[in-house]
Design a protein around this motif. Sequence first.
Motif, PDB file in Angstrom:
ATOM      1  N   SER A 125      -0.394   1.834   1.651  1.00 25.41           N
ATOM      2  CA  SER A 125       0.549   0.721   1.718  1.00 25.41           C
ATOM      3  C   SER A 125       0.584   0.003   0.386  1.00 25.41           C
ATOM      4  CB  SER A 125       0.177  -0.287   2.800  1.00 25.41           C
ATOM      5  OG  SER A 125       1.069  -1.387   2.761  1.00 25.41           O
ATOM      6  N   ALA A 168      -1.474  -3.714  -0.187  1.00 24.74           N
ATOM      7  CA  ALA A 168      -2.025  -3.557   1.154  1.00 24.74           C
ATOM      8  C   ALA A 168      -3.008  -4.641   1.548  1.00 24.74           C
ATOM      9  CB  ALA A 168      -2.702  -2.192   1.262  1.00 24.74           C
ATOM     10  N   ALA A 188      -7.240   6.273  -0.977  1.00 25.24           N
ATOM     11  CA  ALA A 188      -5.832   5.904  -0.865  1.00 25.24           C
ATOM     12  C   ALA A 188      -5.028   7.125  -0.443  1.00 25.24           C
ATOM     13  CB  ALA A 188      -5.313   5.365  -2.195  1.00 25.24           C
ATOM     14  N   THR A 220      -0.559   2.350  -2.982  1.00 22.67           N
ATOM     15  CA  THR A 220      -1.562   1.455  -2.391  1.00 22.67           C
ATOM     16  C   THR A 220      -2.220   0.582  -3.454  1.00 22.67           C
ATOM     17  OG1 THR A 220      -2.013   3.022  -0.619  1.00 22.67           O
ATOM     18  CG2 THR A 220      -3.689   1.354  -1.043  1.00 22.67           C
TER      19      THR A 220
END
Length: 239
Positions: free
Chosen positions: A91, A94, A108, A113
Amino acid sequence: ISNAVTTIGGLSGATSSNHQLRIDGDTTVTFTNSGDYSWNGLITDADSGAANSAKFNVVMDASATGRQTITLTGGYINDITLNGGEFVLASANATTGTLHLNGGYFGAADSTTVINSAQWNSGGLLFDMNALENNYKISIAREFSKIGDGQIEINFDGLDGADYIGYTFDLISAGSLADFNTGDADADFTAVNLTNALAKFAWNDKTLSVTFEQIPEPATIAALFGAAALFFAIRRKRA
């Protein structure tokens, strides 16, 4: 989940569905994975729907032996504390807190991320073949600090390094570094679960890279030891 401290074996959900964790107040979930789990979805506040007004914290228990993979399609994780097992995250932007590495491995699962900050005490970071070939670098926006003694394990997850001899990959980037030997990265990092190659680590400014090198042939190693022994014998004789 409302103002909770919850322990679960693992979190799973098909990647084709957009699951949702609705939290009300600061919440901590501890994973005790004995197997591998994967979850895809978003984290929202139960009252306002705001992505990060309530804090969601993740803990991997020291007893965990499996991997928890989370792909966030929205929202944030605050603190991540790894005491065991493996935690893999995908993400952009994140986290809002700190990744605490006290054991286990963090990885990751995509190239976007971003971790807010990280502190290492023990354990390490996970880079399998997929992460290396797709440039899934672990990006730390702020400080990466080394507060424990010893070396940070870079877990290559059984990678056969013979196919990567001479190749260099970026592994970690950080906004700032604390208590690292930036002149000799091999003093702070060591490769585990790597076969048929040696890993040479190096810092370039605040980016850590690895270069895979050929393992010396036994005859070469023997020749080096022989040369060293001869050198010390000559020194003793002269003394």
